[in-house]
Design a protein around this motif. Structure first.
Motif, PDB file in Angstrom:
ATOM      1  N   ARG A 104     -41.298  13.355  44.877  1.00 32.39           N
ATOM      2  CA  ARG A 104     -39.863  13.576  45.040  1.00 32.39           C
ATOM      3  C   ARG A 104     -39.079  13.088  43.825  1.00 32.39           C
ATOM      4  NH1 ARG A 104     -35.801  14.099  49.321  1.00 32.39           N
ATOM      5  NH2 ARG A 104     -33.963  14.626  48.123  1.00 32.39           N
ATOM      6  N   VAL A 150     -27.103   2.528  47.198  1.00 35.24           N
ATOM      7  CA  VAL A 150     -27.564   3.690  46.432  1.00 35.24           C
ATOM      8  C   VAL A 150     -26.647   4.896  46.633  1.00 35.24           C
ATOM      9  CG1 VAL A 150     -29.969   2.942  46.295  1.00 35.24           C
ATOM     10  CG2 VAL A 150     -29.256   4.411  48.206  1.00 35.24           C
ATOM     11  N   ALA A 151     -26.120   5.052  47.863  1.00 37.00           N
ATOM     12  CA  ALA A 151     -25.211   6.179  48.111  1.00 37.00           C
ATOM     13  C   ALA A 151     -23.939   6.020  47.278  1.00 37.00           C
ATOM     14  CB  ALA A 151     -24.880   6.282  49.600  1.00 37.00           C
ATOM     15  N   MET A 170     -25.814  10.038  53.452  1.00 38.45           N
ATOM     16  CA  MET A 170     -26.708   8.912  53.154  1.00 38.45           C
ATOM     17  C   MET A 170     -25.986   7.601  53.491  1.00 38.45           C
ATOM     18  SD  MET A 170     -29.756   8.690  51.595  1.00 38.45           S
ATOM     19  CE  MET A 170     -30.745   7.460  50.715  1.00 38.45           C
ATOM     20  N   LEU A 171     -24.702   7.562  53.152  1.00 40.08           N
ATOM     21  CA  LEU A 171     -23.908   6.348  53.382  1.00 40.08           C
ATOM     22  C   LEU A 171     -23.614   6.149  54.868  1.00 40.08           C
ATOM     23  CD1 LEU A 171     -22.121   4.104  51.954  1.00 40.08           C
ATOM     24  CD2 LEU A 171     -20.229   5.715  52.202  1.00 40.08           C
ATOM     25  N   PHE A 189     -35.460   9.733  60.834  1.00 41.71           N
ATOM     26  CA  PHE A 189     -36.755   9.920  60.177  1.00 41.71           C
ATOM     27  C   PHE A 189     -37.892   9.557  61.127  1.00 41.71           C
ATOM     28  CE2 PHE A 189     -34.290   9.421  56.209  1.00 41.71           C
ATOM     29  CZ  PHE A 189     -34.804  10.469  55.477  1.00 41.71           C
ATOM     30  N   ALA A 192     -24.605   6.708  43.591  1.00 44.21           N
ATOM     31  CA  ALA A 192     -24.703   8.146  43.311  1.00 44.21           C
ATOM     32  C   ALA A 192     -23.301   8.752  43.230  1.00 44.21           C
ATOM     33  CB  ALA A 192     -25.541   8.836  44.385  1.00 44.21           C
ATOM     34  N   ALA A 195     -26.656  12.872  40.049  1.00 41.63           N
ATOM     35  CA  ALA A 195     -27.413  11.712  40.513  1.00 41.63           C
ATOM     36  C   ALA A 195     -27.772  11.933  41.967  1.00 41.63           C
ATOM     37  CB  ALA A 195     -26.571  10.446  40.369  1.00 41.63           C
ATOM     38  N   VAL A 196     -28.844  11.321  42.396  1.00 42.63           N
ATOM     39  CA  VAL A 196     -29.252  11.460  43.791  1.00 42.63           C
ATOM     40  C   VAL A 196     -29.801  10.125  44.277  1.00 42.63           C
ATOM     41  CG1 VAL A 196     -31.576  12.293  43.190  1.00 42.63           C
ATOM     42  CG2 VAL A 196     -30.602  12.868  45.424  1.00 42.63           C
ATOM     43  N   SER A 197     -29.440   9.761  45.506  1.00 41.58           N
ATOM     44  CA  SER A 197     -29.929   8.511  46.079  1.00 41.58           C
ATOM     45  C   SER A 197     -31.109   8.812  46.997  1.00 41.58           C
ATOM     46  CB  SER A 197     -28.816   7.824  46.876  1.00 41.58           C
ATOM     47  OG  SER A 197     -28.478   8.579  48.022  1.00 41.58           O
ATOM     48  N   LEU A 198     -32.086   7.918  47.007  1.00 46.56           N
ATOM     49  CA  LEU A 198     -33.266   8.086  47.864  1.00 46.56           C
ATOM     50  C   LEU A 198     -33.607   6.765  48.544  1.00 46.56           C
ATOM     51  CD1 LEU A 198     -35.627  10.089  45.439  1.00 46.56           C
ATOM     52  CD2 LEU A 198     -34.196  11.038  47.276  1.00 46.56           C
ATOM     53  N   ASN A 199     -33.966   6.820  49.822  1.00 45.72           N
ATOM     54  CA  ASN A 199     -34.445   5.614  50.498  1.00 45.72           C
ATOM     55  C   ASN A 199     -35.979   5.625  50.560  1.00 45.72           C
ATOM     56  OD1 ASN A 199     -35.214   7.210  52.679  1.00 45.72           O
ATOM     57  ND2 ASN A 199     -33.449   6.671  53.937  1.00 45.72           N
ATOM     58  N   ARG A 230     -23.759  15.169  50.600  1.00 45.42           N
ATOM     59  CA  ARG A 230     -25.118  14.622  50.722  1.00 45.42           C
ATOM     60  C   ARG A 230     -25.100  13.101  50.647  1.00 45.42           C
ATOM     61  NH1 ARG A 230     -29.052  11.892  48.427  1.00 45.42           N
ATOM     62  NH2 ARG A 230     -31.181  12.457  48.937  1.00 45.42           N
ATOM     63  N   GLU A 231     -24.351  12.569  49.697  1.00 42.70           N
ATOM     64  CA  GLU A 231     -24.291  11.120  49.533  1.00 42.70           C
ATOM     65  C   GLU A 231     -23.458  10.482  50.646  1.00 42.70           C
ATOM     66  OE1 GLU A 231     -26.310   9.695  47.563  1.00 42.70           O
ATOM     67  OE2 GLU A 231     -26.926  11.520  46.512  1.00 42.70           O
ATOM     68  N   ASP A 286     -36.082  16.669  53.294  1.00 48.23           N
ATOM     69  CA  ASP A 286     -36.269  15.257  53.627  1.00 48.23           C
ATOM     70  C   ASP A 286     -35.018  14.439  53.347  1.00 48.23           C
ATOM     71  OD1 ASP A 286     -38.601  14.767  54.902  1.00 48.23           O
ATOM     72  OD2 ASP A 286     -39.770  14.412  53.104  1.00 48.23           O
ATOM     73  N   PHE A 295     -38.047   6.192  52.902  1.00 51.77           N
ATOM     74  CA  PHE A 295     -38.646   7.339  53.580  1.00 51.77           C
ATOM     75  C   PHE A 295     -38.697   8.543  52.642  1.00 51.77           C
ATOM     76  CE2 PHE A 295     -37.303   5.132  57.508  1.00 51.77           C
ATOM     77  CZ  PHE A 295     -38.439   5.277  58.272  1.00 51.77           C
ATOM     78  N   GLN A 296     -37.664   8.690  51.838  1.00 54.02           N
ATOM     79  CA  GLN A 296     -37.567   9.885  50.994  1.00 54.02           C
ATOM     80  C   GLN A 296     -38.500   9.813  49.794  1.00 54.02           C
ATOM     81  OE1 GLN A 296     -33.249   9.408  50.964  1.00 54.02           O
ATOM     82  NE2 GLN A 296     -33.063  11.465  51.786  1.00 54.02           N
ATOM     83  N   GLN A 305     -29.234   1.055  51.339  1.00 54.92           N
ATOM     84  CA  GLN A 305     -28.885   2.476  51.465  1.00 54.92           C
ATOM     85  C   GLN A 305     -27.407   2.698  51.146  1.00 54.92           C
ATOM     86  OE1 GLN A 305     -30.970   4.542  54.584  1.00 54.92           O
ATOM     87  NE2 GLN A 305     -29.302   5.991  54.862  1.00 54.92           N
ATOM     88  N   VAL A 306     -26.574   1.747  51.547  1.00 53.78           N
ATOM     89  CA  VAL A 306     -25.150   1.819  51.189  1.00 53.78           C
ATOM     90  C   VAL A 306     -24.996   1.740  49.668  1.00 53.78           C
ATOM     91  CG1 VAL A 306     -22.951   0.570  51.311  1.00 53.78           C
ATOM     92  CG2 VAL A 306     -24.306   0.922  53.393  1.00 53.78           C
ATOM     93  N   THR A 325     -26.011   4.837  57.784  1.00 49.86           N
ATOM     94  CA  THR A 325     -26.365   3.419  57.913  1.00 49.86           C
ATOM     95  C   THR A 325     -25.652   2.802  59.119  1.00 49.86           C
ATOM     96  OG1 THR A 325     -24.570   2.686  56.458  1.00 49.86           O
ATOM     97  CG2 THR A 325     -26.698   3.148  55.427  1.00 49.86           C
TER      98      THR A 325
END
Lengths: 402, 402
Positions: free
Chosen positions: B119, B77-78, A67-68, A97, B81, B91-95, A63-64, A142, B97-98, B74-75, A71
Motif C-alpha cells: 500500500r 495523521v489525518a 479518517m479523522l 476493519f 494529511a 498526501a494520504v494518511s494510513l493506519n 477521505r481524511e 481499504d 490496518f491499512q 489516527q487523529v 476515531t
C-alpha cells in the motif's frame, strides 16, 4: 434472542451515561440474550473534530475527514467495553476493519455493501457483549468511510439484517416517534406502531428520530425497529411492515424550516428546458424538493422549487451562471418559508385528507404557497412565521392528539 | 531517495507545529524524494485518553486500552494529511490496518513481526507523501495492539527497514544525543556519531532520546538513524554501525533516578537459591538490573539488586510472600539511590576507564554503593542526592565537554 441496540452520542456523553447504557445492555445479556451494541461518538466529539479539521484546512478532503471522524466512535466503543468489564461482564469492542463493514467507495456518504458476521458471531459464541463502532465502513481501497451524519442507525440495521437479529432497538433521548414535534404541538402523542413508509416520509421531512437510510434498509431486509428512550423504560415506537396494522388516516405531522424557495422566471416554453434546469442542479449535487410550474407571460414559463437552505446560494449562483443556456430571464428566491407535511399510510385510499388539511390551514389564515403530494404524504409550503400555528392547526384538524 | 521521518507528540501538538512539520516534509518531497512520515499522538492526547479510561475502569484490559489509545495517532495523521493538502501537496494518511503492520499478540507491548509495503509503495508511486500512524500494530486476531510508550520510533525504523529507506530521521525537541543531560551538565556536547550499541546502553540508562527497541531493530536491519531537532536545522546525531568510526573512549554519561535498591539478607548458601529468587521476580514481570552478592554471617549470603522505582513495592511484596521458600531472613530496601553510567565502545580495549570514573567520583566525595559493568558500559549506584554532582564530575573526568 439476538438483540442489536444502538445508542447515540448523547447517550454516551459522559461516564454516568456510559454506565447507564452498560447496565441496560447487561440486563438483557444476563437474561441469556446475545447482545450487539452500536455506538456513536461521545457527545460533541464529532463537532469538535470537525472544528479541528476546519482550522487546519477548511477544504479538507473527505477521505481524511473520515479518517479523522471515525476515531470518535472507536473511543466510545473502547470505553464502553471497559465499563462493562468493570461490571464483570465480558465485552469486546470492534471497529469497521475488525467486523469488516464493507461499504461503497464514496467518502463522507458511503453505503454498506456487505457486512461480515464471522468475527461478531465468534465473539457472541464466547458469550461476550460485542460493541461495534457506528457510522463507519471500509471501502474496496481499504480506506475508512463514513455513512454521513446519523449513520450509526444504519450500522445497527445493517448488523441486525446480517446477523438475523430478533430485534433492533434504536435508543434516543425522546420516548419514540410522535404525531408532531412535542416542543411545538403540546398535545402531540407518541405513536405506538408506524410503517416503514410512513417513517421514511417523516424522517425525510425533518423528524430527526431515525436516519432515513436506516429505515430504507430496515424495510428492504424486513428488520423490525424499535425507537425508544435511553433515559427511561417506556415502550417506544415500533417501525414495521404495514401488513397487520390498522392503517391510520394520518400518522403524524412534520415541519421543516430548513428550506428555501427559488423561482426561475420567463424560461422558454419548449421541451427539455425543465429537464436541463434540474439536470444542471443535480450535477452540482443540489437536491430539489417540491416543484411547481406555471404559465408565464408571452409564451414563457415560471418554475418554482424548494431546496435545502444551505444549498440556496449555490443553486442561485449555478442558475445565474447558466442563465443564457437555460433561457432564464430572472431568478428570484425566498428564504422565509417552511414545509409542513402530514403523513399516513391510510390516505392512499381516502380522498378527503388534502381537503381537511387545507381547511385546517384556512381556519387559522395560513396561506399555502406550494403543494406537493406522494401516495402517503401531503406537503405544503407556508411562511416560516406561520409554521408553528399551522402545525398545531393541522394536528388538531386530524384529531391526532385525542 | 526514500526517507522515513518520525515526529513525536510535541512536534504536532498544535496547528502551528503541524504546519511546521508539513513544510519540512514538503521540502524534501519537492526535491524529488519519496517521503514517509510517522507520527505520534498530538501533545498530551495519550495521557488524556489514559485518564478517561482510568476514570471508567482503573483496571481496564490492555486490549481495550490499545483500541482507545490508537485513536490518538489516527487523529494526528489525518490532520497532517489535511495540512499538506492545504499546501497543495498530495498526501494520504494510513493506519496500522491499512499499511498492515503485523505485530505479536501482546496488547500494550507488542512487537512487529512483519510490515507490508504494498500500500505504501502504491501511494509513493502516485507521488503522495504517506503519513503513517506510529505506535500501533495489528495482531493475528485482527486486533489493534500498541508497542508501548515511545513505540513510534520503532514504527519508523520498521518501515525504513521494510521499505529499504535511504534514511530514517527521528525528530525530537532536542538537537540530538548529548554526552550528558544538558540540563544537568552545563558543558555537555552534542554527539555527532554514535554506534548502535552505545545508543542502546544510553537509551536503556534513561537517556530518553530514542526508544530502546527502535535502536535494536535499526541495528538488526542496519538502518542508519538520524536523531535531530524538529525546531531547528541542526545536523543531529547519526546512529550507525561502528565499522568506520573512531572509537571514542567514552561517548556519554547517563543518569537514571528511576531506580531502587532491594537487599535480601541471610539467604542459605546453597546452589540454586539466587536462581529461585530472580526466577520468582521474573515470573512476576519484575526486571532486575544490577546484582551484587556478598557473603553474610554464619554461612549465609546477602544479595542486593536494583529494580525500577515503580516495581519496588511489588518486588518487596513478592519476596515477603515467598520468604520461607527462598530462605530469606530479612528484606531491606533503599529508594534514595540513582544509577550513573559511562558508555563508550572504546572502553572494551582500554582498561583504565573504570579507574578514571571512580577517581572522578572520589574527588567529589561521592560514595559508590554498587558497581555493574558491560563491555561498553560502567554503571555505579550512588545516593540520589549526589547524582548531579557525580554526573558533572565524571563528565569532566573524561573531558567530554572539551
Amino acid at each position: 434472542m439476538l438483540i442489536v441496540k444502538k445508542f447515540g452520542g448523547s447517550s454516551v456523553a459522559n461516564k454516568e451515561r456510559i454506565f447507564n447504557v452498560a447496565r441496560r445492555c447487561i440486563e438483557e445479556y444476563k437474561e441469556g440474550n446475545d447482545v450487539v451494541v452500536v455506538l456513536s461518538a461521545m457527545g460533541d466529539t464529532t463537532d469538535e473534530l470537525i472544528a479541528k479539521a476546519k482550522d487546519i484546512n477548511p477544504k479538507a478532503k473527505q477521505r481524511e475527514m473520515d479518517m479523522l471522524l471515525t476515531t470518535g466512535e472507536q473511543v466510545s466503543v473502547a470505553l464502553m467495553a471497559m465499563a462493562m468489564q468493570s461490571l464483570d461482564v465480558p465485552a469486546v469492542s470492534l471497529n469497521a476493519f475488525q467486523v469488516m463493514m464493507h461499504s461503497t467507495s464514496r467518502y463522507g456518504n458511503a453505503r454498506f455493501k456487505r457486512v461480515d458476521t464471522e468475527r461478531i458471531m465468534h465473539e457472541l459464541d464466547s458469550r461476550k457483549i460485542v460493541i461495534v463502532t457506528g457510522f463507519q465502513g471500509v471501502n474496496k481501497y481499504d480506506d475508512i468511510t463514513t455513512l454521513g451524519r446519523g449513520g450509526s442507525d444504519t450500522t445497527a440495521v445493517a448488523l441486525a439484517a446480517a446477523l438475523h437479529a430478533d430485534r433492533c432497538e434504536i435508543f434516543t433521548d425522546v420516548d419514540g416517534v410522535f404525531t408532531a414535534d412535542p416542543r411545538v404541538v403540546k398535545n402531540a402523542k407518541k405513536i405506538d406502531v408506524i410503517t416503514y413508509d410512513e417513517m421514511l416520509e417523516l424522517a425525510s421531512l425533518g423528524a430527526k428520530v431515525l436516519h432515513n437510510r436506516s429505515v430504507e434498509m430496515a424495510k428492504k431486509y424486513n428488520v423490525e425497529l424499535v425507537v425508544r428512550s435511553s433515559l427511561n423504560r417506556s415502550e417506544g415506537t415500533v417501525v414495521k411492515e404495514a401488513s397487520n396494522m390498522e392503517k391510520l388516516l394520518v400518522t403524524g405531522v412534520a415541519a421543516d424550516k430548513n428550506t428555501a424557495r427559488i423561482s426561475v422566471i420567463g424560461v422558454e416554453d419548449k421541451p427539455g428546458i425543465a429537464f436541463q434546469i434540474f439536470d444542471t442542479l443535480a450535477k452540482n449535487n443540489i437536491n430539489v424538493d417540491i416543484i411547481l410550474q406555471s404559465v408565464g407571460r408571452d409564451g414563457t414559463k415560471d418554475i418554482s422549487f424548494t431546496v435545502a437552505s444551505d444549498d440556496m446560494e449555490e443553486a442561485i449562483r449555478i442558475l445565474e451562471e447558466n442563465k443564457t443556456r437555460l433561457t432564464i430571464q430572472k431568478v428570484t428566491w425566498n428564504e422565509d418559508v417552511a414545509k409542513l407535511s402530514v403523513v399516513g399510510a391510510g390516505m392512499m385510499s381516502n380522498p378527503g385528507v388534502a381537503a381537511r388539511m387545507f381547511e385546517g390551514l384556512y381556519n387559522c389564515r395560513v396561506n399555502i404557497q406550494m403543494i406537493s403530494t406522494s401516495e402517503i404524504r401531503i406537503t405544503v409550503l407556508v411562511a416560516k412565521d406561520d409554521i408553528e400555528k399551522a402545525m398545531n392547526a393541522v394536528h388538531d384538524a386530524f384529531a391526532m392528539g385525542d
